[in-house]
Motif scaffolding. Structure first.
Motif, mmCIF file in Angstrom:
data_model
loop_
_atom_site.group_PDB
_atom_site.id
_atom_site.type_symbol
_atom_site.label_atom_id
_atom_site.label_comp_id
_atom_site.label_asym_id
_atom_site.label_seq_id
_atom_site.Cartn_x
_atom_site.Cartn_y
_atom_site.Cartn_z
ATOM 1 N N GLU A 123 0.829 -1.198 0.000
ATOM 2 C CA GLU A 123 0.000 0.000 0.000
ATOM 3 C C GLU A 123 0.865 1.249 0.000
ATOM 4 N N ILE A 124 1.993 1.198 0.713
ATOM 5 C CA ILE A 124 2.919 2.325 0.763
ATOM 6 C C ILE A 124 3.951 2.146 -0.341
ATOM 7 N N LYS A 125 3.946 3.060 -1.302
ATOM 8 C CA LYS A 125 4.783 2.896 -2.482
ATOM 9 C C LYS A 125 5.844 3.978 -2.633
ATOM 10 N N THR A 126 5.898 4.920 -1.678
ATOM 11 C CA THR A 126 6.914 5.963 -1.737
ATOM 12 C C THR A 126 7.547 6.136 -0.360
ATOM 13 N N ARG A 127 8.737 6.684 -0.337
ATOM 14 C CA ARG A 127 9.419 6.924 0.927
ATOM 15 C C ARG A 127 8.712 8.006 1.740
ATOM 16 N N THR A 128 8.104 8.966 1.057
ATOM 17 C CA THR A 128 7.355 10.024 1.750
ATOM 18 C C THR A 128 6.165 9.444 2.494
ATOM 19 N N LEU A 129 5.439 8.543 1.847
ATOM 20 C CA LEU A 129 4.284 7.914 2.501
ATOM 21 C C LEU A 129 4.728 7.030 3.664
ATOM 22 N N PHE A 130 5.901 6.433 3.523
ATOM 23 C CA PHE A 130 6.443 5.636 4.620
ATOM 24 C C PHE A 130 6.662 6.494 5.859
ATOM 25 N N PHE A 131 7.293 7.649 5.688
ATOM 26 C CA PHE A 131 7.524 8.545 6.826
ATOM 27 C C PHE A 131 6.201 9.035 7.427
ATOM 28 N N ASP A 132 5.226 9.300 6.579
ATOM 29 C CA ASP A 132 3.903 9.729 7.066
ATOM 30 C C ASP A 132 3.278 8.650 7.940
ATOM 31 N N GLU A 133 3.377 7.407 7.499
ATOM 32 C CA GLU A 133 2.807 6.295 8.253
ATOM 33 C C GLU A 133 3.553 6.093 9.569
ATOM 34 N N TYR A 134 4.876 6.195 9.524
ATOM 35 C CA TYR A 134 5.678 6.042 10.743
ATOM 36 C C TYR A 134 5.304 7.122 11.752
ATOM 37 N N GLU A 135 5.198 8.349 11.296
ATOM 38 C CA GLU A 135 4.850 9.454 12.198
ATOM 39 C C GLU A 135 3.472 9.238 12.822
ATOM 40 N N SER A 136 2.536 8.771 12.021
ATOM 41 C CA SER A 136 1.189 8.530 12.519
ATOM 42 C C SER A 136 1.185 7.465 13.620
ATOM 43 N N ILE A 137 1.910 6.372 13.393
ATOM 44 C CA ILE A 137 1.973 5.295 14.389
ATOM 45 C C ILE A 137 2.648 5.772 15.664
ATOM 46 N N ILE A 138 3.749 6.515 15.513
ATOM 47 C CA ILE A 138 4.482 7.034 16.671
ATOM 48 C C ILE A 138 3.587 7.921 17.531
ATOM 49 N N LYS A 139 2.844 8.810 16.904
ATOM 50 C CA LYS A 139 1.971 9.722 17.649
ATOM 51 C C LYS A 139 0.832 8.972 18.334
ATOM 52 N N LYS A 140 0.256 8.005 17.653
ATOM 53 C CA LYS A 140 -0.847 7.237 18.220
ATOM 54 C C LYS A 140 -0.382 6.327 19.358
ATOM 55 N N SER A 141 0.927 6.072 19.415
ATOM 56 C CA SER A 141 1.472 5.165 20.427
ATOM 57 C C SER A 141 2.009 5.905 21.650
ATOM 58 N N ARG A 142 1.785 7.191 21.736
ATOM 59 C CA ARG A 142 2.258 7.966 22.881
ATOM 60 C C ARG A 142 1.728 7.378 24.177
ATOM 61 N N GLY A 143 2.615 7.289 25.160
ATOM 62 C CA GLY A 143 2.237 6.729 26.451
ATOM 63 C C GLY A 143 2.451 5.234 26.530
ATOM 64 N N LYS A 144 2.699 4.607 25.384
ATOM 65 C CA LYS A 144 2.944 3.162 25.350
ATOM 66 C C LYS A 144 4.427 2.905 25.092
ATOM 67 N N THR A 145 4.920 1.799 25.614
ATOM 68 C CA THR A 145 6.269 1.378 25.251
ATOM 69 C C THR A 145 6.248 1.024 23.772
ATOM 70 N N THR A 146 7.104 1.685 22.998
ATOM 71 C CA THR A 146 7.078 1.537 21.543
ATOM 72 C C THR A 146 8.404 0.964 21.062
ATOM 73 N N LEU A 147 8.390 -0.286 20.663
ATOM 74 C CA LEU A 147 9.583 -0.970 20.184
ATOM 75 C C LEU A 147 9.653 -0.869 18.665
ATOM 76 N N VAL A 148 10.780 -0.384 18.156
ATOM 77 C CA VAL A 148 10.971 -0.274 16.708
ATOM 78 C C VAL A 148 12.024 -1.290 16.290
ATOM 79 N N ALA A 149 11.584 -2.369 15.672
ATOM 80 C CA ALA A 149 12.496 -3.411 15.192
ATOM 81 C C ALA A 149 12.933 -3.044 13.777
#
Length: 232
Positions: free
Chosen positions: A39-65
């Motif tokens: 679904e994600i076909k560009t590097r820009t969309l990848f960063f957008d998705e990463y930022e969205s997940i990071i923000k939604k995960s505030r307050g939770k332990t967030t492991l980035v593998a």
């Protein structure tokens, strides 16, 4: 499945983000169908998705593998041993002057995407580090360098556990709290009170070579006691 990012909710307090860093670093011109099934076909969309997940995960332990570490004191971060200066190739032929020159070019030129001096690697690193600042409980879990490392930098935690197959030298410099070129692995325990604890084990004798609290408890009164009864 070859796509750049996936989120797994382990529970309501723990999130795992899996990032395919090679997808980002790869020369897509050589792989024209690389994003056909994503679904994600560009590097820009990848960063957008990463930022969205990071923000939604505030307050939770967030492991980035992510295979390529954001911070490293190994050879991919420009730290070379005397042996690497003397033997710059895998062949056992000493090349003292050429070896030092080759490592200098590698360190300053960023000629390969496997080293974090590379332009595209730096681009990925800087953007992910910046976006991760939106969440104060991010822990990066990586391999790539063949050693064991624990680094705290830019309010982020980096665990490198890449010595399962072979070893490369590492130096404990900068913001590194632990660095060891030994066969082994890291174990990260995450507790319900929001704290987490890491132990690095040596595979040669099974002993703990380094341990540290990674994230503090959510509340001071909820500090977990680590004693001899803690599972090894």
């Amino acid at each position: 499945n070859g796509c750049p990012i996936k989120k797994i909710d382990i529970d309501d307090k723990l999130v795992l983000i899996i990032v395919d860093s090679q997808w980002y670093l790869e020369n897509w011109d050589k792989h024209p169908t690389i994003n056909d099934d994503c679904e994600i076909k560009t590097r820009t969309l990848f960063f957008d998705e990463y930022e969205s997940i990071i923000k939604k995960s505030r307050g939770k332990t967030t492991l980035v593998a992510i295979h390529h570490p954001m911070f490293t004191n190994g050879s991919h971060g420009g730290q070379y041993s005397f042996k690497q200066q003397l033997y710059p190739t895998d062949k056992k032929i000493p090349l003292p002057i050429l070896g030092s020159l080759a490592n200098l070019v590698r360190k300053t030129g960023g000629v390969t995407t496997t080293d974090n001096q590379n332009k595209k690697y730096r681009e990925l690193q800087k953007r992910l580090v910046t976006l991760s600042q939106e969440n104060d409980k991010v822990v990066f879990l990586s391999g790539h360098d063949h050693n064991l490392q624990y680094i705290e930098e830019d309010n982020l935690v980096q665990i490198v556990s890449g010595s399962g197959s072979k070893l490369n030298a590492t130096r404990n410099v900068g913001n590194g709290l632990f660095s060891y070129a030994t066969s082994g692995f890291a174990r990260l325990d995450v507790f319900k009170n929001g704290s987490s604890y890491v132990r690095f084990y040596s595979a040669t004798d099974g002993k703990i070579v380094f341990e540290s609290q990674v994230l503090s408890p959510t509340k001071k009164e909820e500090i977990v006691a680590y004693d001899s009864n803690f599972p090894k």
